[in-house]
Write an enzyme that holds these catalytic residues in place. Structure first.
Site, PDB file in Angstrom:
ATOM      1  N   HIS A  68       7.106   3.465  -2.316  1.00  0.00           N
ATOM      2  CA  HIS A  68       7.254   4.923  -2.341  1.00  0.00           C
ATOM      3  C   HIS A  68       6.360   5.531  -3.419  1.00  0.00           C
ATOM      4  O   HIS A  68       5.396   6.193  -3.092  1.00  0.00           O
ATOM      5  CB  HIS A  68       8.713   5.355  -2.534  1.00  0.00           C
ATOM      6  CG  HIS A  68       9.639   4.838  -1.497  1.00  0.00           C
ATOM      7  ND1 HIS A  68       9.434   5.054  -0.148  1.00  0.00           N
ATOM      8  CD2 HIS A  68      10.771   4.095  -1.597  1.00  0.00           C
ATOM      9  CE1 HIS A  68      10.393   4.478   0.540  1.00  0.00           C
ATOM     10  NE2 HIS A  68      11.219   3.876  -0.314  1.00  0.00           N
ATOM     11  N   ASP A  92      10.261   1.014   6.403  1.00  0.00           N
ATOM     12  CA  ASP A  92      11.421   1.277   5.565  1.00  0.00           C
ATOM     13  C   ASP A  92      12.715   1.377   6.381  1.00  0.00           C
ATOM     14  O   ASP A  92      13.248   0.382   6.840  1.00  0.00           O
ATOM     15  CB  ASP A  92      11.170   2.539   4.738  1.00  0.00           C
ATOM     16  CG  ASP A  92      12.151   2.711   3.587  1.00  0.00           C
ATOM     17  OD1 ASP A  92      13.051   1.855   3.421  1.00  0.00           O
ATOM     18  OD2 ASP A  92      12.041   3.705   2.853  1.00  0.00           O
TER      19      ASP A  92
END
Length: 437
Positions: free
Chosen positions: A263, A314
């Site tokens: 991220h 993810d």
């Protein structure tokens, strides 16, 4: 020796090469010749790419797709409560079919290597299963049955955040300490298509001393961590440690060429310099980051500082590596009002070689002699890519292709997807059955 003839193949340049003959020796590429006749080789019509790498996956979260969109005014934190409720229902018997179906969906999307950020280790109340790695072994088995390579990033999760005791769901994630975690991880098996790495869940859930111990254990293995996904994470870290998550990990000795920050959405300039100076990888997961309202990461400044890029699915809100790759560029366009932060070839490298290196398979993600024989072929006959001239095929693949355009996938020289269908599994049926549990 097996031979494949590609109508077009991307060998790393601005445009693909026509008529590429690839000879395989077992699971490796023995030779690559452009402008060669097909002869008796198996033909791959369309555009052939190196296999795509999904550098950050939580397979179990596939069960949340479409089920978290009803509430208005939500955030990452409200979504997390729904994820925790899902955790309570999973055990090894339920996890295996769900992971197998999710991995198979990834293969259909052209993914040949997955990095599974695995932290759902134990049973209710944190009680270990008879086999302490039962959940991890379910993931390994699932990947093998789906036909995808796997790096199992076994994750250390220390506490519930800021030193708090873990709640009921988090108890299933936590090991008693790094020594207990390392002993458990040491029992995990590797194989020709499976490698084991390590992960620090986040600085929220792992104190600096434990982070340093996990980093020391990892050594030259892949080491991943969630980093600065949310502003609240940064604020909590600054309160607890007087530094950002990136700075805490740097002081713990975690940063380096084997480290991947996942991220990295809310970084300071100093954070960017630390990650770039260490030659670390940053794995962006744009479809999840926008689904959870996380924000837009600064991929261009990270790349310019020396960091490498990779992409991941993810939470499985979408499984489409082409969407992840182009969103790196398109989201930055929205944030800056400027087009052209990343060249198409750079985005494709992030989805291939960048992910392979991040996951500890540096011999993959390229079409060249000696590389792993992992290949993904896009049809150019569908509505999204029909009429694409060869010189624009790379840009079209990045900015217009979708998972549904994948019609052939080879992993280690084995054909896993043919004609857009998995050769061994009815993936839609597998998903229906797994999600009905």
């Amino acid at each position: 020796m097996t031979a494949l003839w590609c109508e077009l193949a991307w060998l790393g340049g601005e445009a693909p090469e026509p008529g590429v003959l690839i000879e395989l020796d077992g699971e490796r590429i023995a030779s690559v010749r452009a402008g060669a006749p097909a002869g008796d080789a198996r033909r791959l019509a369309g555009l052939t790419l190196p296999g795509l790498a999904n550098a950050h996956s939580h397979t179990f979260q596939r069960a949340l797709r479409g089920r978290t969109q009803g509430a208005l005014g939500g955030s990452f934190w409200t979504w997390r409560e729904q994820m925790y409720a899902l955790v309570e229902r999973l055990d090894p018997d339920a996890y295996l079919p769900l992971a197998r179906a999710t991995f198979a969906e990834m293969v259909l999307a052209g993914i040949t290597l997955v990095g599974e950020f695995h932290y759902l280790h134990h049973g209710a109340g944190g009680r270990a299963y008879a086999d302490p790695n039962a959940m991890g072994e379910a993931i390994v088995t699932a990947a093998g049955e789906a036909g995808v390579r796997l790096t199992l990033l076994d994750t250390f999760y220390g506490h519930g955040g800021a030193g708090r005791e873990p709640d009921a769901a988090q108890q299933r994630f936590c090991d008693p300490g790094v020594e207990a975690w390392s002993q458990r991880v040491a029992a995990l098996r590797e194989g020709p298509a499976v490698r084991v790495g390590a992960a620090i869940h986040s600085v929220r859930a792992v104190d600096p001393e434990a982070a340093a111990a996990v980093a020391a254990w990892a050594g030259e293995r892949p080491l991943h961590a969630h980093v600065s996904e949310q502003p609240a994470e940064n604020a909590e870290c600054l309160t607890a440690h007087g530094a950002t998550p990136t700075a805490v990990l740097a002081a713990a000795g975690a940063l380096g060429e084997h480290f991947t920050a996942v991220h990295a959405t809310h970084l300071t300039g100093e954070d960017v310099a630390l990650l770039g100076g260490a030659g670390a990888t940053v794995c962006l997961c744009p479809t999840t980051e926008r689904d959870l309202a996380d924000g837009i990461g600064g991929a261009r400044r990270l790349r310019e500082a020396g960091a490498r890029l990779a992409v991941g699915s993810d939470s499985q809100a979408v499984i489409d590596p082409f969407e992840e790759a182009r969103a790196i560029e398109l989201d930055e366009r929205l944030a800056t009002g400027v087009r052209g932060h990343h060249a198409p070839g750079d985005l494709l490298r992030a989805a291939t070689a960048g992910g392979y290196a991040s996951l500890g398979w540096p011999e993959g993600g390229r079409i060249e002699a000696g590389a792993l024989a992992d290949l993904t072929t896009l049809s150019l006959d569908g509505v999204r890519l029909a009429g694409t001239p060869p010189e624009h095929a790379v840009a079209s693949a990045v900015f217009a292709a979708a998972a549904g355009d994948v019609h052939a996938v080879t992993v280690g020289g084995r054909e896993i997807v043919r004609g857009g269908a998995h050769v061994a599994l009815d993936v839609a049926a597998e998903l229906r059955e797994a999600l009905a549990r």
